[in-house]
Design a protein around this motif. Structure first.
Motif, mmCIF file in Angstrom:
data_model
loop_
_atom_site.group_PDB
_atom_site.id
_atom_site.type_symbol
_atom_site.label_atom_id
_atom_site.label_comp_id
_atom_site.label_asym_id
_atom_site.label_seq_id
_atom_site.Cartn_x
_atom_site.Cartn_y
_atom_site.Cartn_z
ATOM 1 N N VAL A 223 -5.316 36.227 -13.197
ATOM 2 C CA VAL A 223 -5.944 34.947 -12.862
ATOM 3 C C VAL A 223 -5.086 33.834 -13.467
ATOM 4 N N VAL A 224 -5.427 32.593 -13.139
ATOM 5 C CA VAL A 224 -4.765 31.454 -13.776
ATOM 6 C C VAL A 224 -5.292 31.330 -15.200
ATOM 7 N N THR A 225 -4.410 31.421 -16.181
ATOM 8 C CA THR A 225 -4.824 31.319 -17.572
ATOM 9 C C THR A 225 -4.181 30.102 -18.239
ATOM 10 N N HIS A 226 -4.825 29.629 -19.281
ATOM 11 C CA HIS A 226 -4.285 28.538 -20.090
ATOM 12 C C HIS A 226 -3.306 29.078 -21.123
ATOM 13 N N GLY A 227 -3.689 30.135 -21.833
ATOM 14 C CA GLY A 227 -2.807 30.780 -22.795
ATOM 15 C C GLY A 227 -3.142 30.500 -24.240
ATOM 16 N N GLU A 228 -3.635 29.289 -24.550
ATOM 17 C CA GLU A 228 -3.951 28.939 -25.939
ATOM 18 C C GLU A 228 -5.207 28.068 -26.018
ATOM 19 N N PRO A 229 -6.353 28.536 -25.512
ATOM 20 C CA PRO A 229 -7.557 27.693 -25.506
ATOM 21 C C PRO A 229 -8.317 27.706 -26.837
ATOM 22 N N HIS A 230 -7.585 27.642 -27.949
ATOM 23 C CA HIS A 230 -8.216 27.627 -29.266
ATOM 24 C C HIS A 230 -8.745 26.222 -29.568
ATOM 25 N N PRO A 231 -9.529 26.062 -30.625
ATOM 26 C CA PRO A 231 -10.148 24.754 -30.905
ATOM 27 C C PRO A 231 -9.159 23.605 -31.048
ATOM 28 N N GLY A 232 -7.934 23.885 -31.500
ATOM 29 C CA GLY A 232 -6.954 22.821 -31.618
ATOM 30 C C GLY A 232 -6.522 22.236 -30.296
ATOM 31 N N ASN A 233 -6.775 22.943 -29.208
ATOM 32 C CA ASN A 233 -6.417 22.470 -27.874
ATOM 33 C C ASN A 233 -7.632 22.056 -27.054
ATOM 34 N N VAL A 234 -8.757 21.896 -27.702
ATOM 35 C CA VAL A 234 -9.973 21.402 -27.039
ATOM 36 C C VAL A 234 -10.285 20.021 -27.604
ATOM 37 N N LEU A 235 -10.259 19.025 -26.732
ATOM 38 C CA LEU A 235 -10.572 17.647 -27.115
ATOM 39 C C LEU A 235 -12.035 17.377 -26.790
ATOM 40 N N ARG A 236 -12.754 16.857 -27.770
ATOM 41 C CA ARG A 236 -14.184 16.562 -27.607
ATOM 42 C C ARG A 236 -14.388 15.055 -27.545
ATOM 43 N N HIS A 237 -15.129 14.620 -26.534
ATOM 44 C CA HIS A 237 -15.498 13.207 -26.432
ATOM 45 C C HIS A 237 -16.916 13.143 -25.890
ATOM 46 N N GLY A 238 -17.855 12.825 -26.780
ATOM 47 C CA GLY A 238 -19.255 12.845 -26.369
ATOM 48 C C GLY A 238 -19.644 14.241 -25.923
ATOM 49 N N ASP A 239 -20.216 14.341 -24.731
ATOM 50 C CA ASP A 239 -20.601 15.656 -24.230
ATOM 51 C C ASP A 239 -19.538 16.269 -23.315
ATOM 52 N N ARG A 240 -18.350 15.674 -23.285
ATOM 53 C CA ARG A 240 -17.280 16.208 -22.445
ATOM 54 C C ARG A 240 -16.268 16.984 -23.285
ATOM 55 N N ARG A 241 -15.638 17.968 -22.644
ATOM 56 C CA ARG A 241 -14.621 18.783 -23.276
ATOM 57 C C ARG A 241 -13.405 18.847 -22.364
ATOM 58 N N PHE A 242 -12.220 18.779 -22.969
ATOM 59 C CA PHE A 242 -10.968 18.805 -22.211
ATOM 60 C C PHE A 242 -10.024 19.832 -22.830
ATOM 61 N N LEU A 243 -9.261 20.493 -21.979
ATOM 62 C CA LEU A 243 -8.248 21.443 -22.450
ATOM 63 C C LEU A 243 -6.881 20.770 -22.449
ATOM 64 N N LEU A 244 -6.210 20.801 -23.608
ATOM 65 C CA LEU A 244 -4.902 20.202 -23.794
ATOM 66 C C LEU A 244 -3.808 21.272 -23.761
ATOM 67 N N ASP A 245 -2.552 20.833 -23.758
ATOM 68 C CA ASP A 245 -1.374 21.688 -23.979
ATOM 69 C C ASP A 245 -1.293 22.853 -22.992
ATOM 70 N N ALA A 249 0.566 27.848 -19.600
ATOM 71 C CA ALA A 249 -0.207 28.245 -18.413
ATOM 72 C C ALA A 249 0.567 29.233 -17.546
ATOM 73 N N GLY A 250 -0.162 30.155 -16.939
ATOM 74 C CA GLY A 250 0.450 31.111 -16.023
ATOM 75 C C GLY A 250 -0.533 32.200 -15.635
ATOM 76 N N LEU A 251 -0.075 33.123 -14.815
ATOM 77 C CA LEU A 251 -0.917 34.203 -14.306
ATOM 78 C C LEU A 251 -0.912 35.378 -15.272
ATOM 79 N N ALA A 252 -2.105 35.780 -15.675
ATOM 80 C CA ALA A 252 -2.252 36.907 -16.596
ATOM 81 C C ALA A 252 -3.689 37.413 -16.494
ATOM 82 N N LEU A 253 -3.994 38.453 -17.241
ATOM 83 C CA LEU A 253 -5.371 38.922 -17.289
ATOM 84 C C LEU A 253 -6.228 37.897 -18.029
ATOM 85 N N PRO A 254 -7.500 37.768 -17.666
ATOM 86 C CA PRO A 254 -8.341 36.740 -18.293
ATOM 87 C C PRO A 254 -8.504 36.921 -19.794
ATOM 88 N N GLU A 255 -8.332 38.135 -20.264
ATOM 89 C CA GLU A 255 -8.464 38.396 -21.696
ATOM 90 C C GLU A 255 -7.396 37.664 -22.511
#
Length: 329
Positions: A223-245, A249-255
């Motif tokens: 599937v399309v994966t981000h690769g590093e969706p750890h808390p350092g790459n999650v931006l929080r603004h109010g009730d919204r969340r964004f994935l950074l960096d 990104a690329g195709l890999a297993l979802p795990e």
């Protein structure tokens, strides 16, 4: 990075930024993160976030500047296409993709060594890599991953097999521990630590091989994966969340993404309920182990190369020591 990049000045960076529109009025360095270099830029179109990548250090994109450039470009193009589909922040989505130049480029090269990308400025606060998010925050992250993994793969997305990026280089370093390393102040300490635990690291490489063979034999679809969706790459603004960096990104297993987010069976069940895909425990273990071995390789490559004592070097040394100890547990 805390330290500024070598061999490039801000005049060259300003010139490169003209591709996104001339008239940058202010450029301020931001000593943030680990791996890339960052600035805020004031432009006629508003504030922007600028990222400079050192292609000689972008091992996960490719070994060597040319391979890393092509890998980075494909990752940035992947994120940009996801945003074009309506997954960007302006459309209520979570993909903080690079802005395109007037020519449609997601990233531009500066000389042989560097590449620059420009991102929209977003207010908010990111976490740190080692944070342990609460269950509600993990649920939000799993929701983003479920949406991402359900996307049709962008044309630019490259296949990312679970094998190490530079297996031969790490194996060569394990052999080279018999001779002194002379790159800089952390060369000999790194050699000594790796020499002490060389057998254990080789054993973990064997574990990685066994896990990879078993997981790939099941034939699960990537599937399309981000690769590093750890808390350092999650931006929080109010009730919204964004994935950074998105350079990973690329195709890999979802795990590949899930192991960094899920902490218990409830998290995995939530993902299965959203996607209809039950996470594979061995694939989770595979990507967890791969992360640590990739880190060992990248740190060792740094310590064997010419280097000087800097704040970034000391952060790398702490990361290397922690990772080696983690592999032994």
């Amino acid at each position: 990075m805390k330290d500024r990049p070598e061999g490039i000045d801000e005049s060259a960076l300003r010139h490169a930024l003209d591709a996104w529109g001339p008239g940058t009025t202010a450029l301020d360095y931001v000593p943030l993160g680990f791996g890339d270099y960052h600035w805020t830029a004031e432009t006629p179109g508003g504030r922007r976030f600028v990222t400079l990548s050192d292609l000689t250090e972008k091992y996960h994109c490719g070994i060597g500047p040319e391979a890393a450039w092509h890998g980075l470009k494909r990752a940035m193009d992947t994120a940009a296409e996801l945003a074009d589909r309506g997954l960007g922040p302006a459309d209520g989505g979570f993909v903080v993709a690079p802005l395109r130049t007037a020519r449609g480029e997601s990233v531009r090269r500066i000389g042989e060594r560097y590449a620059v990308a420009v991102f929209p400025w977003l207010e908010g606060a990111a976490g740190d890599f080692g944070d342990e998010p609460a269950a509600a925050e993990r649920a939000e992250a799993i929701g983003m991953l479920a949406a991402l993994h359900g996307e049709r793969p962008p044309a630019a997305a490259r296949a990312l097999p679970p094998e190490l990026s530079a297996r031969g280089r790490l194996e060569a370093a394990l052999t080279a521990v018999r001779e002194p390393w002379t790159g800089g102040p952390r060369s000999e300490p790194a050699r000594e630590l790796l020499a002490e635990h060389a057998g254990a690291v080789r054993g973990r490489l064997d574990d990685l091989d066994r896990l990879t063979a078993r997981v790939l034999a099941r034939g699960a679809a990537p599937v399309v994966t981000h690769g590093e969706p750890h808390p350092g790459n999650v931006l929080r603004h109010g009730d919204r969340r964004f994935l950074l960096d998105w350079d990973t990104a690329g195709l890999a297993l979802p795990e590949r993404d899930l192991w960094l987010v899920a902490r218990d069976d409830a998290d995995l069940d939530r993902y299965a309920g959203l996607t209809g895909r039950v996470p594979d425990p061995e694939a989770l273990a595979l990507y967890r182990l791969r992360w640590s071995l990739e880190d060992v390789d990248a740190f060792v490559a740094w310590f064997r190369s010419p280097h000087t004592a800097t704040a970034d070097l000391e952060q790398a040394w702490r990361g290397f020591s922690d990772t080696v100890n983690m592999l032994l547990s």
